[in-house]
Design a protein around this motif. Structure first.
Motif, PDB file in Angstrom:
ATOM      1  N   GLY A  85      64.933  -6.611  -3.210  1.00  0.00           N
ATOM      2  CA  GLY A  85      64.464  -5.244  -3.060  1.00  0.00           C
ATOM      3  C   GLY A  85      63.321  -5.027  -2.099  1.00  0.00           C
ATOM      4  O   GLY A  85      63.005  -3.885  -1.778  1.00  0.00           O
ATOM      5  N   ILE A  86      62.724  -6.105  -1.585  1.00  0.00           N
ATOM      6  CA  ILE A  86      61.554  -5.903  -0.724  1.00  0.00           C
ATOM      7  C   ILE A  86      61.933  -5.590   0.725  1.00  0.00           C
ATOM      8  O   ILE A  86      61.056  -5.281   1.537  1.00  0.00           O
ATOM      9  CB  ILE A  86      60.595  -7.113  -0.778  1.00  0.00           C
ATOM     10  N   ALA A  87      63.233  -5.653   1.055  1.00  0.00           N
ATOM     11  CA  ALA A  87      63.666  -5.384   2.426  1.00  0.00           C
ATOM     12  C   ALA A  87      64.121  -3.941   2.635  1.00  0.00           C
ATOM     13  O   ALA A  87      64.576  -3.588   3.725  1.00  0.00           O
ATOM     14  CB  ALA A  87      64.804  -6.330   2.809  1.00  0.00           C
ATOM     15  N   MET A  88      63.977  -3.096   1.609  1.00  0.00           N
ATOM     16  CA  MET A  88      64.518  -1.740   1.685  1.00  0.00           C
ATOM     17  C   MET A  88      64.036  -0.967   2.915  1.00  0.00           C
ATOM     18  O   MET A  88      64.816  -0.323   3.603  1.00  0.00           O
ATOM     19  CB  MET A  88      64.163  -0.957   0.415  1.00  0.00           C
ATOM     20  N   GLN A  89      62.732  -1.027   3.186  1.00  0.00           N
ATOM     21  CA  GLN A  89      62.210  -0.255   4.320  1.00  0.00           C
ATOM     22  C   GLN A  89      62.782  -0.747   5.645  1.00  0.00           C
ATOM     23  O   GLN A  89      62.991   0.044   6.575  1.00  0.00           O
ATOM     24  CB  GLN A  89      60.684  -0.344   4.349  1.00  0.00           C
ATOM     25  N   HIS A  90      63.056  -2.028   5.752  1.00  0.00           N
ATOM     26  CA  HIS A  90      63.620  -2.574   6.985  1.00  0.00           C
ATOM     27  C   HIS A  90      65.087  -2.164   7.141  1.00  0.00           C
ATOM     28  O   HIS A  90      65.559  -1.947   8.262  1.00  0.00           O
ATOM     29  CB  HIS A  90      63.483  -4.092   6.992  1.00  0.00           C
ATOM     30  N   VAL A  91      65.797  -2.046   6.029  1.00  0.00           N
ATOM     31  CA  VAL A  91      67.183  -1.563   6.077  1.00  0.00           C
ATOM     32  C   VAL A  91      67.190  -0.104   6.500  1.00  0.00           C
ATOM     33  O   VAL A  91      67.974   0.321   7.367  1.00  0.00           O
ATOM     34  CB  VAL A  91      67.869  -1.750   4.706  1.00  0.00           C
ATOM     35  N   GLN A  92      66.312   0.683   5.905  1.00  0.00           N
ATOM     36  CA  GLN A  92      66.252   2.109   6.231  1.00  0.00           C
ATOM     37  C   GLN A  92      65.850   2.346   7.687  1.00  0.00           C
ATOM     38  O   GLN A  92      66.297   3.312   8.307  1.00  0.00           O
ATOM     39  CB  GLN A  92      65.266   2.805   5.281  1.00  0.00           C
ATOM     40  N   ALA A  93      65.042   1.427   8.224  1.00  0.00           N
ATOM     41  CA  ALA A  93      64.595   1.558   9.619  1.00  0.00           C
ATOM     42  C   ALA A  93      65.594   0.978  10.613  1.00  0.00           C
ATOM     43  O   ALA A  93      65.397   1.090  11.831  1.00  0.00           O
ATOM     44  CB  ALA A  93      63.243   0.867   9.793  1.00  0.00           C
ATOM     45  N   GLY A  94      66.677   0.354  10.111  1.00  0.00           N
ATOM     46  CA  GLY A  94      67.691  -0.200  10.994  1.00  0.00           C
ATOM     47  C   GLY A  94      67.390  -1.601  11.499  1.00  0.00           C
ATOM     48  O   GLY A  94      68.140  -2.145  12.317  1.00  0.00           O
ATOM     49  N   ARG A  95      66.303  -2.198  11.013  1.00  0.00           N
ATOM     50  CA  ARG A  95      65.972  -3.564  11.449  1.00  0.00           C
ATOM     51  C   ARG A  95      66.834  -4.605  10.743  1.00  0.00           C
ATOM     52  O   ARG A  95      66.985  -5.720  11.218  1.00  0.00           O
ATOM     53  CB  ARG A  95      64.489  -3.849  11.194  1.00  0.00           C
ATOM     54  N   LEU A  96      67.399  -4.228   9.596  1.00  0.00           N
ATOM     55  CA  LEU A  96      68.297  -5.106   8.846  1.00  0.00           C
ATOM     56  C   LEU A  96      69.509  -4.292   8.406  1.00  0.00           C
ATOM     57  O   LEU A  96      69.445  -3.062   8.311  1.00  0.00           O
ATOM     58  CB  LEU A  96      67.598  -5.702   7.625  1.00  0.00           C
ATOM     59  N   THR A  97      70.589  -4.999   8.128  1.00  0.00           N
ATOM     60  CA  THR A  97      71.825  -4.349   7.676  1.00  0.00           C
ATOM     61  C   THR A  97      72.135  -4.794   6.251  1.00  0.00           C
ATOM     62  O   THR A  97      72.159  -5.992   5.963  1.00  0.00           O
ATOM     63  CB  THR A  97      73.011  -4.721   8.573  1.00  0.00           C
ATOM     64  N   MET A  98      72.367  -3.831   5.362  1.00  0.00           N
ATOM     65  CA  MET A  98      72.787  -4.151   3.999  1.00  0.00           C
ATOM     66  C   MET A  98      74.307  -4.129   3.934  1.00  0.00           C
ATOM     67  O   MET A  98      74.938  -3.112   4.234  1.00  0.00           O
ATOM     68  CB  MET A  98      72.197  -3.154   2.993  1.00  0.00           C
TER      69      MET A  98
END
Length: 338
Positions: free
Chosen positions: A222-235
């Motif tokens: 759950g700590i990567a949520m902001q990076h997913v929302q910013a497009g830096r990571l893909t869920m």
């Protein structure tokens, strides 16, 4: 027939009995006083919460979301101390060996009780005996997350890529036996793929290396949520039986064909065995009130988790249920601790 001597004798006996009763009542009252005074006095100094994982991870964030409001209702400082290592055992043992007076608590994933005894057969303490459950805090989901660009951006394409490239991708976790690690092992077993596990000392360092491209994917708590929302990571998928309200279009692994896939774990508070029941009850009541607040719910939503109010007994039963589920994959994969 009653005579004056008989009456005097009975009067003396009754008097002695009455004196004995007064003495007994006084003794019982004296014994009860410390318990009453104890209940009224706690807490009269700061309370320490040991988080058995490094700063930045799910356990740390959940602890800090609760300890702030908790110190307001207790009227004393509640201080967080991170003590990671050995899959949480270092912090767990420090609490288990602490004085059971309500001034030292543990915030941990449920794996302290449901996982660690399987992967550390020679633990220096028995978490099911040396710790007592106080209150569950949150059910934490795990999310299959990758760095965009290098790998397929959908779960089916990702699984097909892994099948075509066995053992060529790496995935990070907070450490051997952590819930994200077990999620990775469950995923490989059920998807019939192989990847190389890279254990870290916490979820935050694994996330840093994923963002830097040093590893290929993680099961994120759950700590990567902001990076997913910013497009830096893909869920790519959710490792639970239900989708996340934050990402309603992202399928669960169960929906992707891995039937029954569930890697959820419950994080919560423990105390040293022998901690007075009145303190455990007070803490459980106050923590359940805190996790029912909109502020805490919003914080957990940002982590992709859900508040999990439980009694101490329910928290214990959940850990035993998880032990069966996780114990099976640990034994099948012969997973051992760091």
């Amino acid at each position: 027939m009653l005579t004056p001597n008989t009456c005097r004798s009975l009067s003396g006996r009754i008097g002695a009995m009455a004196l004995g009763c007064v003495t007994l009542v006084s003794a019982v009252a004296a014994l009860a006083l410390p318990a009453v005074a104890h209940a009224q006095a706690w807490p009269n100094k700061p309370v320490k919460v040991v988080v058995n994982f490094p700063p930045g991870g799910a356990a740390d964030q959940i602890a800090r979301a609760i300890t702030g409001p908790l110190q307001e209702v207790l009227g004393q400082s509640v201080v967080v101390e991170n003590k990671g290592g050995a899959g949480g055992n270092i912090g767990g043992e420090s609490v288990a060996r602490s004085t059971p007076d309500g001034y030292t608590l543990l915030m941990s994933s449920g794996g302290m009780v449901s996982v660690n005894p399987f992967i550390y057969p020679k633990m220096s303490f028995d978490p099911s005996k040396d710790l007592v459950p106080v209150a569950a805090a949150a059910r934490v989901k795990v999310f299959l997350v990758t760095k965009p660009g290098k790998l397929p951006g959908d779960i089916k394409g990702f699984i097909d890529y892994l099948k075509a490239n066995p053992g060529k991708l790496t995935y990070g976790s907070p450490g051997n036996g952590s819930s994200p690690h077990l999620a990775g092992e469950m995923f490989q077993s059920e998807a019939k793929v192989t990847a190389v596990h890279v254990p870290y000392r916490g979820a935050a360092p694994a996330l840093v290396d994923l963002l830097a491209g040093q590893i290929d994917f993680v099961f994120d708590p759950g700590i990567a949520m902001q990076h997913v929302q910013a497009g830096r990571l893909t869920m790519l998928a959710v490792g639970s039986m239900t989708r996340s309200p934050l990402f309603p279009n992202v399928p669960t692994l169960n929906e992707a064909g891995l039937k029954g896939f569930d890697a959820d774990t419950v994080f919560g508070f423990y105390a040293p065995a022998g901690t007075p029941q009145d303190i455990v009850t007070r803490l459980n009541t106050e923590i359940n009130r805190i996790i029912a607040t909109p502020a805490f719910k919003e914080r957990m939503l940002a982590l992709g988790g859900d508040p999990a109010p439980m009694s101490p007994a329910q928290f214990h039963d959940k850990a035993m249920e998880d032990a069966k589920r996780f114990g099976a994959i640990i034994q099948a994969k012969k997973i051992v601790g760091d």
